[in-house]
Design a protein around this motif. Structure first.
Motif, mmCIF file in Angstrom:
data_model
loop_
_atom_site.group_PDB
_atom_site.id
_atom_site.type_symbol
_atom_site.label_atom_id
_atom_site.label_comp_id
_atom_site.label_asym_id
_atom_site.label_seq_id
_atom_site.Cartn_x
_atom_site.Cartn_y
_atom_site.Cartn_z
ATOM 1 N N ALA A 11 11.017 3.458 -68.522
ATOM 2 C CA ALA A 11 11.164 2.029 -68.257
ATOM 3 C C ALA A 11 11.688 1.795 -66.840
ATOM 4 N N THR A 12 12.606 2.627 -66.390
ATOM 5 C CA THR A 12 13.134 2.502 -65.027
ATOM 6 C C THR A 12 12.048 2.777 -63.998
ATOM 7 N N ALA A 13 11.245 3.811 -64.216
ATOM 8 C CA ALA A 13 10.164 4.145 -63.281
ATOM 9 C C ALA A 13 9.129 3.031 -63.233
ATOM 10 N N VAL A 14 8.760 2.493 -64.373
ATOM 11 C CA VAL A 14 7.800 1.391 -64.420
ATOM 12 C C VAL A 14 8.377 0.151 -63.732
ATOM 13 N N GLY A 15 9.646 -0.122 -63.944
ATOM 14 C CA GLY A 15 10.295 -1.270 -63.309
ATOM 15 C C GLY A 15 10.290 -1.166 -61.788
ATOM 16 N N PHE A 16 10.626 0.011 -61.261
ATOM 17 C CA PHE A 16 10.596 0.204 -59.807
ATOM 18 C C PHE A 16 9.181 0.071 -59.251
ATOM 19 N N THR A 17 8.207 0.602 -59.975
ATOM 20 C CA THR A 17 6.825 0.523 -59.513
ATOM 21 C C THR A 17 6.341 -0.921 -59.465
ATOM 22 N N VAL A 18 6.613 -1.670 -60.517
ATOM 23 C CA VAL A 18 6.177 -3.070 -60.567
ATOM 24 C C VAL A 18 6.879 -3.893 -59.492
ATOM 25 N N SER A 19 8.167 -3.674 -59.295
ATOM 26 C CA SER A 19 8.886 -4.458 -58.284
ATOM 27 C C SER A 19 8.412 -4.122 -56.872
ATOM 28 N N SER A 20 8.094 -2.859 -56.613
ATOM 29 C CA SER A 20 7.607 -2.510 -55.274
ATOM 30 C C SER A 20 6.205 -3.070 -55.038
ATOM 31 N N LEU A 21 5.371 -3.135 -56.069
ATOM 32 C CA LEU A 21 4.052 -3.759 -55.924
ATOM 33 C C LEU A 21 4.182 -5.250 -55.661
ATOM 34 N N ALA A 22 5.127 -5.913 -56.328
ATOM 35 C CA ALA A 22 5.324 -7.349 -56.119
ATOM 36 C C ALA A 22 5.804 -7.626 -54.701
ATOM 37 N N VAL A 23 6.694 -6.790 -54.186
ATOM 38 C CA VAL A 23 7.193 -6.967 -52.824
ATOM 39 C C VAL A 23 6.073 -6.726 -51.825
ATOM 40 N N THR A 24 5.237 -5.722 -52.062
ATOM 41 C CA THR A 24 4.123 -5.433 -51.164
ATOM 42 C C THR A 24 3.117 -6.576 -51.154
ATOM 43 N N ALA A 25 2.800 -7.137 -52.300
ATOM 44 C CA ALA A 25 1.858 -8.253 -52.375
ATOM 45 C C ALA A 25 2.421 -9.490 -51.674
ATOM 46 N N ALA A 26 3.712 -9.750 -51.840
ATOM 47 C CA ALA A 26 4.325 -10.899 -51.177
ATOM 48 C C ALA A 26 4.353 -10.692 -49.667
ATOM 49 N N ASP A 27 4.589 -9.479 -49.224
ATOM 50 C CA ASP A 27 4.607 -9.173 -47.798
ATOM 51 C C ASP A 27 3.216 -9.339 -47.193
ATOM 52 N N ALA A 28 2.185 -8.929 -47.927
ATOM 53 C CA ALA A 28 0.808 -9.074 -47.436
ATOM 54 C C ALA A 28 0.431 -10.550 -47.314
ATOM 55 N N GLN A 29 0.901 -11.383 -48.237
ATOM 56 C CA GLN A 29 0.606 -12.811 -48.166
ATOM 57 C C GLN A 29 1.261 -13.451 -46.956
ATOM 58 N N SER A 30 2.441 -12.999 -46.586
ATOM 59 C CA SER A 30 3.129 -13.607 -45.453
ATOM 60 C C SER A 30 2.498 -13.203 -44.125
ATOM 61 N N ARG A 31 1.742 -12.135 -44.079
ATOM 62 C CA ARG A 31 1.114 -11.678 -42.850
ATOM 63 C C ARG A 31 -0.261 -12.299 -42.620
ATOM 64 N N ARG A 32 -0.766 -13.034 -43.580
ATOM 65 C CA ARG A 32 -2.093 -13.616 -43.474
ATOM 66 C C ARG A 32 -2.021 -14.930 -42.701
ATOM 67 N N TYR A 33 -2.963 -15.149 -41.774
ATOM 68 C CA TYR A 33 -3.003 -16.391 -41.031
ATOM 69 C C TYR A 33 -4.445 -16.808 -40.799
ATOM 70 N N ARG A 34 -4.617 -18.088 -40.528
ATOM 71 C CA ARG A 34 -5.940 -18.685 -40.409
ATOM 72 C C ARG A 34 -6.310 -18.825 -38.935
ATOM 73 N N VAL A 35 -7.556 -18.435 -38.594
ATOM 74 C CA VAL A 35 -8.017 -18.454 -37.208
ATOM 75 C C VAL A 35 -9.373 -19.152 -37.154
ATOM 76 N N MET A 36 -9.553 -20.017 -36.145
ATOM 77 C CA MET A 36 -10.861 -20.639 -35.950
ATOM 78 C C MET A 36 -11.705 -19.724 -35.062
ATOM 79 N N VAL A 37 -12.893 -19.390 -35.543
ATOM 80 C CA VAL A 37 -13.799 -18.512 -34.812
ATOM 81 C C VAL A 37 -15.058 -19.303 -34.480
#
Length: 99
Positions: A11-37
């Motif tokens: 349960a501890t290993a699964v909890g750490f894995t899920v929390s690190s995936l959530a942090v990675t997904a949130a970090d990826a969303q904050s790096r996304r930006y919109r550009v006019m091409v």
């Protein structure tokens, strides 16, 4: 006791894995930006076509002793006009990019 310890470790290993995936997904969303091409090739093509046609027209219209000046002046005016006409016809769209 041994089965309970395995369950806690799992349960501890699964909890750490899920929390690190959530942090990675949130970090990826904050790096996304919109550009006019915009497609700029139409402005370049317009300048080339306008320059060539202006040079030919300037050569044809110029007086007998001033053909070189007429060609140069017609080419310059045609290139500027063709660039402006081509620039007004460019297509733009938005893309999402990541940093």
């Amino acid at each position: 006791m041994r089965a309970r310890l395995k369950a806690i470790i799992l349960a501890t290993a699964v909890g750490f894995t899920v929390s690190s995936l959530a942090v990675t997904a949130a970090d990826a969303q904050s790096r996304r930006y919109r550009v006019m091409v915009c497609d700029k090739s139409k402005a370049k093509n317009g300048a080339i076509i306008g320059g060539l046609s202006g040079a030919l027209l300037g050569n044809a219209v110029a007086g007998h002793g001033a053909r070189t000046e007429g060609t140069l002046l017609g080419g310059a005016v045609g290139a500027v006009a063709g660039h402006e006409i081509g620039k007004s016809k460019r297509k733009c769209h938005y893309e999402y990019r990541y940093r």
